[in-house]
Design an enzyme around this catalytic site. Structure first.
Site, PDB file in Angstrom:
ATOM      1  CB  SER A  14      44.462  51.043  49.246  1.00  0.00           C
ATOM      2  OG  SER A  14      44.211  50.456  47.994  1.00  0.00           O
ATOM      3  CG  HIS A 110      42.839  40.331  38.106  1.00  0.00           C
ATOM      4  ND1 HIS A 110      44.224  40.264  38.137  1.00  0.00           N
ATOM      5  CD2 HIS A 110      42.503  40.575  36.821  1.00  0.00           C
ATOM      6  CE1 HIS A 110      44.695  40.449  36.921  1.00  0.00           C
ATOM      7  NE2 HIS A 110      43.673  40.641  36.100  1.00  0.00           N
ATOM      8  CB  THR A 142      41.256  27.632  40.755  1.00  0.00           C
ATOM      9  OG1 THR A 142      41.440  28.467  39.612  1.00  0.00           O
ATOM     10  CG2 THR A 142      39.814  27.710  41.236  1.00  0.00           C
ATOM     11  CD  GLU A 175      41.217  47.110  42.636  1.00  0.00           C
ATOM     12  OE1 GLU A 175      41.822  46.512  43.539  1.00  0.00           O
ATOM     13  OE2 GLU A 175      41.790  47.560  41.621  1.00  0.00           O
TER      14      GLU A 175
END
Ligand code: GAR
Length: 197
Positions: A14, A110, A142, A175
């Site tokens: 999504s 995240h 990273t 998000e």
């Protein structure tokens, strides 16, 4: 010059859909490839329907040999010549060998307010901790899991009757706003964080 973006997914995608939808008009980037580690990832079909090139590299035949899987991933990505790599629900841990090649050009979303709750089960952990606020983070990738410079965060309240599922749904709405906003800014060369709402 327009930047080329490859998006890595493992599931429904999504966030990938929102990223692809955002890259139109005067946006400084375009989607070049959606790549998954799972042939059955629902997002692959959705991306193809949107006219985006798709592919998968199944991690399972590599039987835990992460460098070999990542070499295959890297080779496929190089065919698409992306300038930016977006992890969007890509659920494989990437080794330093892979990350180093893309560092400064790879983003991840995240579902927590990093540095809180790296790893899995972020929503349940926020509820268990009694947090009143939760959210999501877009960061540069990273070699350290769910670490790296924060490029954006969005916050939501944790409600008294929240379950991990209801909280996850509230975070996901943010998000979908945050990742496109960060990508647009990042692709324009601006690395200042986007803070929502
Ligand atoms: C999203 O909530 C994303 O933040 C999370 O997986 C979901 C993917 O949903 N990512 C992680 O947990 C990465 N550690 P989507 O496939 O619908 O975009």
């Amino acid at each position: 010059m327009t930047k080329r973006v490859a998006i890595l997914i493992s599931g429904g995608g999504s966030n990938m859909i929102k990223l692809v939808e955002s890259m139109t008009g005067d946006h400084p980037a375009r989607a070049a490839l959606v790549l998954s580690n799972d042939a059955n990832a629902g997002g692959l079909k959705r991306a193809a329907e949107m006219g985006i090139e798709t592919d998968f590299i199944d991690h399972r035949p590599f039987k835990g040999d992460r460098p070999a899987f990542e070499a295959a991933l890297h080779a496929r990505l190089m065919q698409a010549q992306p300038d930016i790599l977006c992890l969007a629900g890509f659920m494989r841990v990437l080794t330093a060998g892979f990350v180093d090649r893309w560092q400064g050009r790879m983003l991840n979303i995240h579902p927590s307010l990093l540095p809180k709750y790296t790893g899995l089960h972020t929503h349940a952990r926020a509820i268990a901790a009694g947090d009143t606020e939760h959210g999501c983070t877009v960061h540069e990738v990273t070699p350290v899991l769910d670490d790296g410079p924060v490029l954006g965060q969005a916050r939501v309240p944790v409600l008294p009757d929240d379950t991990p599922e209801t909280l996850a749904a509230r975070v996901l709405v943010m998000e979908h706003r945050l990742y496109p906003a960060v990508l647009r800014r990042f692709a324009a060369g601006d690395h200042r964080p986007v803070m929502l709402p």
